[in-house]
Write a protein that holds these residues in place. Structure first.
Motif, PDB file in Angstrom:
ATOM      1  N   HIS A  94      -4.659 -37.610  55.712  1.00  0.00           N
ATOM      2  CA  HIS A  94      -5.866 -37.413  54.901  1.00  0.00           C
ATOM      3  C   HIS A  94      -6.672 -36.252  55.484  1.00  0.00           C
ATOM      4  CE1 HIS A  94      -5.888 -41.282  52.535  1.00  0.00           C
ATOM      5  NE2 HIS A  94      -4.961 -41.537  53.429  1.00  0.00           N
ATOM      6  N   THR A  95      -7.167 -35.384  54.618  1.00  0.00           N
ATOM      7  CA  THR A  95      -7.995 -34.281  55.130  1.00  0.00           C
ATOM      8  C   THR A  95      -9.206 -34.805  55.890  1.00  0.00           C
ATOM      9  OG1 THR A  95      -9.255 -34.134  53.066  1.00  0.00           O
ATOM     10  CG2 THR A  95      -7.361 -32.686  53.288  1.00  0.00           C
ATOM     11  N   LYS A  96      -9.712 -35.960  55.457  1.00  0.00           N
ATOM     12  CA  LYS A  96     -10.928 -36.471  56.076  1.00  0.00           C
ATOM     13  C   LYS A  96     -10.712 -36.874  57.538  1.00  0.00           C
ATOM     14  CE  LYS A  96     -14.827 -39.038  54.301  1.00  0.00           C
ATOM     15  NZ  LYS A  96     -15.237 -39.959  53.228  1.00  0.00           N
ATOM     16  N   TRP A  97      -9.490 -37.219  57.877  1.00  0.00           N
ATOM     17  CA  TRP A  97      -9.229 -37.561  59.280  1.00  0.00           C
ATOM     18  C   TRP A  97      -9.699 -36.437  60.211  1.00  0.00           C
ATOM     19  CZ3 TRP A  97      -3.449 -39.638  59.250  1.00  0.00           C
ATOM     20  CH2 TRP A  97      -3.405 -40.854  58.551  1.00  0.00           C
TER      21      TRP A  97
ATOM     22  N   ALA B 262     -13.527 -31.793  72.195  1.00  0.00           N
ATOM     23  CA  ALA B 262     -12.968 -33.141  72.115  1.00  0.00           C
ATOM     24  C   ALA B 262     -13.635 -33.927  70.986  1.00  0.00           C
ATOM     25  CB  ALA B 262     -13.165 -33.862  73.442  1.00  0.00           C
ATOM     26  N   GLY B 263     -12.995 -35.001  70.620  1.00  0.00           N
ATOM     27  CA  GLY B 263     -13.644 -35.904  69.660  1.00  0.00           C
ATOM     28  C   GLY B 263     -12.919 -36.009  68.342  1.00  0.00           C
ATOM     29  N   ALA B 264     -13.220 -37.100  67.670  1.00  0.00           N
ATOM     30  CA  ALA B 264     -12.549 -37.422  66.410  1.00  0.00           C
ATOM     31  C   ALA B 264     -13.305 -36.832  65.230  1.00  0.00           C
ATOM     32  CB  ALA B 264     -12.456 -38.941  66.258  1.00  0.00           C
TER      33      ALA B 264
ATOM     34  N   HIS C 271      -8.754 -31.140  64.981  1.00  0.00           N
ATOM     35  CA  HIS C 271      -7.418 -31.737  64.924  1.00  0.00           C
ATOM     36  C   HIS C 271      -6.634 -31.323  63.684  1.00  0.00           C
ATOM     37  CE1 HIS C 271      -8.194 -34.133  68.435  1.00  0.00           C
ATOM     38  NE2 HIS C 271      -9.362 -34.472  67.940  1.00  0.00           N
TER      39      HIS C 271
ATOM     40  N   TYR D 219     -12.121 -34.175  59.479  1.00  0.00           N
ATOM     41  CA  TYR D 219     -13.464 -33.672  59.092  1.00  0.00           C
ATOM     42  C   TYR D 219     -14.359 -33.396  60.306  1.00  0.00           C
ATOM     43  CZ  TYR D 219     -17.333 -33.112  55.786  1.00  0.00           C
ATOM     44  OH  TYR D 219     -18.366 -32.616  55.017  1.00  0.00           O
TER      45      TYR D 219
ATOM     46  N   VAL E 164     -15.326 -36.919  61.597  1.00  0.00           N
ATOM     47  CA  VAL E 164     -16.444 -37.732  61.106  1.00  0.00           C
ATOM     48  C   VAL E 164     -15.926 -38.586  59.942  1.00  0.00           C
ATOM     49  CG1 VAL E 164     -18.770 -37.684  60.178  1.00  0.00           C
ATOM     50  CG2 VAL E 164     -18.045 -35.917  61.801  1.00  0.00           C
ATOM     51  N   ASN E 165     -15.733 -39.885  60.203  1.00  0.00           N
ATOM     52  CA  ASN E 165     -15.212 -40.822  59.200  1.00  0.00           C
ATOM     53  C   ASN E 165     -16.060 -42.078  59.185  1.00  0.00           C
ATOM     54  OD1 ASN E 165     -12.027 -40.361  58.239  1.00  0.00           O
ATOM     55  ND2 ASN E 165     -12.719 -39.063  59.899  1.00  0.00           N
ATOM     56  N   PRO E 166     -16.373 -42.677  58.106  1.00  0.00           N
ATOM     57  CA  PRO E 166     -15.997 -42.247  56.764  1.00  0.00           C
ATOM     58  C   PRO E 166     -16.868 -41.035  56.365  1.00  0.00           C
ATOM     59  CG  PRO E 166     -17.499 -44.044  56.568  1.00  0.00           C
ATOM     60  CD  PRO E 166     -17.275 -43.840  58.035  1.00  0.00           C
TER      61      PRO E 166
ATOM     62  N   LEU F 169     -12.951 -25.232  58.503  1.00  0.00           N
ATOM     63  CA  LEU F 169     -13.954 -24.528  59.308  1.00  0.00           C
ATOM     64  C   LEU F 169     -13.764 -24.756  60.809  1.00  0.00           C
ATOM     65  CD1 LEU F 169     -17.240 -25.008  57.244  1.00  0.00           C
ATOM     66  CD2 LEU F 169     -16.039 -22.873  57.681  1.00  0.00           C
TER      67      LEU F 169
ATOM     68  N   ASP G 136     -12.183 -36.324  50.591  1.00  0.00           N
ATOM     69  CA  ASP G 136     -10.855 -36.540  51.163  1.00  0.00           C
ATOM     70  C   ASP G 136      -9.807 -36.126  50.151  1.00  0.00           C
ATOM     71  OD1 ASP G 136      -8.964 -37.454  53.075  1.00  0.00           O
ATOM     72  OD2 ASP G 136      -8.650 -39.247  51.862  1.00  0.00           O
ATOM     73  N   MET G 137      -8.694 -35.684  50.646  1.00  0.00           N
ATOM     74  CA  MET G 137      -7.539 -35.441  49.777  1.00  0.00           C
ATOM     75  C   MET G 137      -6.312 -35.897  50.533  1.00  0.00           C
ATOM     76  SD  MET G 137      -6.506 -32.087  47.597  1.00  0.00           S
ATOM     77  CE  MET G 137      -5.113 -32.269  46.465  1.00  0.00           C
TER      78      MET G 137
ATOM     79  N   THR H 133     -16.243 -30.352  50.438  1.00  0.00           N
ATOM     80  CA  THR H 133     -16.798 -29.250  51.216  1.00  0.00           C
ATOM     81  C   THR H 133     -15.797 -28.709  52.225  1.00  0.00           C
ATOM     82  OG1 THR H 133     -18.979 -30.207  50.940  1.00  0.00           O
ATOM     83  CG2 THR H 133     -18.748 -28.547  52.650  1.00  0.00           C
ATOM     84  N   ARG H 134     -15.163 -29.613  52.945  1.00  0.00           N
ATOM     85  CA  ARG H 134     -14.272 -29.221  54.047  1.00  0.00           C
ATOM     86  C   ARG H 134     -12.904 -29.855  53.869  1.00  0.00           C
ATOM     87  NH1 ARG H 134     -16.876 -28.618  59.612  1.00  0.00           N
ATOM     88  NH2 ARG H 134     -18.933 -27.790  59.162  1.00  0.00           N
TER      89      ARG H 134
END
Lengths: 356, 356, 356, 356
Positions: D293-296, D350-352, D302, D298, D354-356, D325, C201-202, D246-247
């Motif tokens: 957050h970038t992870k949101w 569709a879909g959120a 979105h 992942y 991958v968190n965490p 990607l 995360d960043m 990675t992403r």
């Protein structure tokens, strides 16, 4: 559509259920609960969930309640003991339950109380609860009201060793060296899961005994018994390790070939075939003939298993990989729900891991 | 000051030697070589080394040569086979050598050739070469011209198991499940060490047999023999795994207590004491009574060992952590050089790991 | 030897002080304090420190006290406000102090109170306290009793921009986009530093204003003034970001060339030369001519700076890397102590970063 | 079902297309190509894809061909120049094309040739190719035969700045400080993407100029023009940085408010509202009022955007996060295909995250 509750939605398993159920065509989340954050909305707790609004059936503005509304189905994401209490109430009102805690996994109350250090809150339910491993118990799960989804380490290790015990090719003397990503420790804050401590670090934990051990033993003994060669016990060492990654479990299992298998000169190739035959038709268990990677399963419900022989020692080595939050928890819980409701097990769970 | 050469300085072990020798009060780097980058300066290859100019005795503008200049001492960081050839030439001109390759670790040429798949380039030197584990062979290292520094997995596992074999408390039936950070794979580019593949991933490798296994077996057999109870063989399974971190090895070792130890009802506490007594006075081996962390050793020459008993199975479990590039390679090589030159082993190697 | 206290030793800066002072030939740690863990030993809190026993002058069994013993020197690792109170008491008993908090960095009490939201506990000391950046104030630090070591972001950004402001080549309109590893957030547990949240995360943080901003502005204004061209203010935007790594800061600084620099057609090469000339002889600041890497500085007191021009826009871009815990905190504090005590600034601080 | 080809399937974008198309109800992969690995099957190259066999329409045993079979649609994952040549042949046989390379993104051949250093292979197609940002050009994409999906940095930055330029609230003077995960560098092996180098490291790259800059400038100029206030040029600095994950991309964009916006005393709240209004109804762009957050994002398509004002300087700061990607490449390409084929843009997407 089947109305569905998520009990303790603010956990990582709760969050992962929201992600996966957002893709599910038949399960509709209509109630979410949590104790400490009741009154907040989902998006208050997990801002990223606003992404679900436009394209899925999940409503990110749903308010988190203290108590669940009446639903057809519930996923219970509470810690042990608290889970059992919630399960009792849900069953009483006719809700089918998939419990992700350990409360109903162990058939023997005494074993439960030895490992969990408290009196079981609902021992009467143990008889009817089904151990939620579809690869073993799908017929019983199909008719169940209460399914106890297995633990992440347990799932990964049991799937690795089931064929060996069912087909009587190993001695009852096993070591499971398991390695897990850190999300398995949950959302609670600890020094051991603080980034600066856990990053670039690896360490064993629960060296004195981890609670997934009795689950593994119970199921391997059952597999042997159902395979026609009952064992009195298994000398099982299970040791988990924390790895600096978010998701993923790799269980490396070591056992000694049984004399019968040695006599037949079981080869690595024959071993892979035996495993493939055992898991033939399984949508989520894949027997491979090379070392598996945890990342192959990242974000998916798949399990990759590589059984091989250590030629120099005659040992069986089985390596097994899952995503601890999916096949090790939430994906398996949905697979169980699908099974309970008479649907294809992979409904809403199809797809590959997120790679790279 | 002792003039020192680094052969194949462009490897990770070469780079780490520069970092550690920059702190060494008696070893002065006067010659560096590499095959493909000869003619470049150190700072051309490693720009960060310009930081050494102002405050250390390393000259970052030193030109990398094809062949080493005459020096008192040389560290050889070449791959096996190439290493042996370089070692021969260095010894001929009277240079003392610490070889970081596997070429002189195994005493038995046949075993070497079985595992390394080529004819040994200098079998005559095997007799005089000393296995570079100061904790075992410091007297012999002190007089040696050629020391073969052990591998990273080997060092970590051997230190974990030496007391058990020397004191005859285990049966000769051992599993070493080893986990390593990715720098151990070196500076060469492979898909398996590509960040997007290796990050958030864990995987076993060399499942068919890893070359550090015969080193471990050789040394455990020697420990038993020197402890007065010669063994004919050890049934040893060694399986390494790649972990998404740069540095660090954790070896988890499993063995069964020998009948003698069982009879004496060896406790975990007594076990820790036995280990502490075995390693008493060692500057770099620390016996702890809790699960060790690889990060404790990060960047340092220390090894942390936690021996314990799995009460339910009677198994000995020993967990051992090092930094694969320091105690597992370069730090140990310098420790060996210190020993060869009659200095305190910790000269230039003091200090704790980089934490957090 | 100079007797030395570490106040609040259980912080990450406390731990890093122990690591670096273990290598220091003149500073001897004789007193360590912490509020919540008084009575414990160092090794109780940080088990890895037992590695220090055999090879360094640090005694890992030293008991953590509530109040410091009398020493010649103290490093204060407390949070702001608490730090000032401790500093007052230490100075009263004649101890020289390096304070790592923000309490004495800002010369203007009003600015301090605006950003820190409380009354300054010891405004009378502000006059004599010296801003602890040796590259700017080494003469004043040499005679000081109280040195205020700058913040991690501040150090990295100020070093990046000092030559530009001192030599009047930019307009007073600057953006500092800073990226930090997570250890900068300290040892306290938060959801944002929980591994499963922070890994992969960043994110930006302190978007409304970060407390290192006024330090940066104060020092750039001073550099301009001392360079002979006083500015009334700088339009400074400073935005920090959290990066999934343990250590390291990268500050990317953007400014517009001043008309004078444009007229002289300042080239990137001339810019690098201007920076090299400005930092000539500095042991820890290295001007490079390629993009720097945070890892170059890992575990070391070095700072790598790359100034360049964006030809298409005429903007100056300066990239600057440090280890936030070393040059950004503890290493710089020791550099200050060396300077206060009349020693070479690099005493005990030599050496390259830990790479790879 | 629409038959679909993936050209250069062995790239990371090819692999990600397989993952996402496995979930798509209308696009069926019937042809996959690659130059160097023709003759292999998908599962030979990506063993994890055997997981797709049981539950999706992707056949992991599909053979990789040198040349694509006839299909209705093709995704081109080749590098620039090679991509244009493939596109020409695909269009000639009536296949609709989504090109993920840069070959058809820039409308001005001269700009293309300046940045890509070769003659454009098919300039005649530039007129009809549509820039594949549905949020801007969905009407034109709907009728197009060739869509040029934008770059990952470009997408993230353009979405961040479109409302500001369309609504004329900023001056044409912008800095984009972009941070990307390492998968953006592709599957080719380089020292900079070697795990031991890239882990625990952060660094700027392409400091002399990155090829995504002209895309960003082109689109911001177009947004201003279409918003009724044509600009002659934008003074745009774009600097990318590599982050050890990675992403994920985080673009932090800095601009100065235009006098008109200052006169109206635009507040941060009003700014968020302006952005929300601009992106109203967009399925994949989410304007948030806290640091994203970038992870949101992942693993999802979105984009999260947080626009705010730096009160002290009057600067606009916009932070924007995507998965490089997905929305930065493959997800956006599928969104474009959906649009070309008259389907809802979110079909199969569709879909959120991958968190965490």
């Amino acid at each position: 559509m089947i109305s569905t509750a998520i009990i303790n939605v603010t956990s990582y398993t709760g969050l992962e259920l929201l992600r996966l159920l957002a893709q599910h065509p038949q399960l509709k989340v209509t109630s979410v609960t949590a104790r400490s954050l009741a009154g907040k909305t989902l998006v208050d707790v997990f801002p990223q969930l606003q992404a679900l609004a436009a394209t899925t059936a999940i409503d990110p503005t749903m308010v988190i309640a203290e108590e669940p509304a009446q639903t057809d189905l519930a996923f219970v994401c509470l810690p042990h003991a608290a889970a059992a209490e919630a399960v009792v109430r849900l069953l009483e009102r006719g809700t089918k339950v998939v419990d992700l805690s350990a409360d109903f996994r162990l058939h023997d109350v005494a074993v439960y109380e030895e490992w969990y250090k408290h009196t079981h809150p609902a021992p009467a339910l143990l008889e009817s609860a089904v151990f939620g491993l579809c690869e073993r118990y799908r017929e019983r799960i199909a008719g169940a009201s209460l399914v106890a989804s297995p633990g992440c380490h347990s799932t990964t290790a049991i799937l690795a060793l089931l064929p060996a015990f069912a087909r009587d090719i190993v001695e009852p003397d096993v070591i499971v060296d398991s390695k897990t990503g850190i999300s398995g420790a949950g959302r609670g804050l600890t020094l051991g899961t603080h980034f600066a401590e856990a990053n670039e670090d690896m360490s064993p934990y629960s060296v004195g005994g981890h609670r997934h051990m009795p689950e593994i033993k119970q199921e391997l003994l059952a597999a042997a018994r159902d395979g026609g060669h009952a064992l009195s016990d298994i000398r099982l060492t299970f040791l988990p390790h924390l790895v600096p990654m978010t998701r993923g479990i790799l269980a490396t299992c070591y056992a000694t070939l049984a004399p019968g298998a040695v006599e037949k000169s079981l080869s690595s190739e024959a071993l892979v075939e035996l495993y493939r035959e055992y898991y033939a038709g399984e949508p989520f268990v894949h027997v491979v003939d090379q070392p598996p990677h945890t990342k192959w399963a990242y974000g998916s419900n798949h399990c990759f298993i590589y059984p091989t022989l250590d030629a120099r020692t005659g040992r069986l080595i089985v390596m097994s990989c899952t995503d601890n939050l999916v096949k090790g928890a939430v994906g398996q819980a949905i697979q169980n729900a699908n099974c309970m409701l008479g649907w294809p097990e992979s409904l809403g769970l199809a797809g590959a891991g997120v790679n790279p």
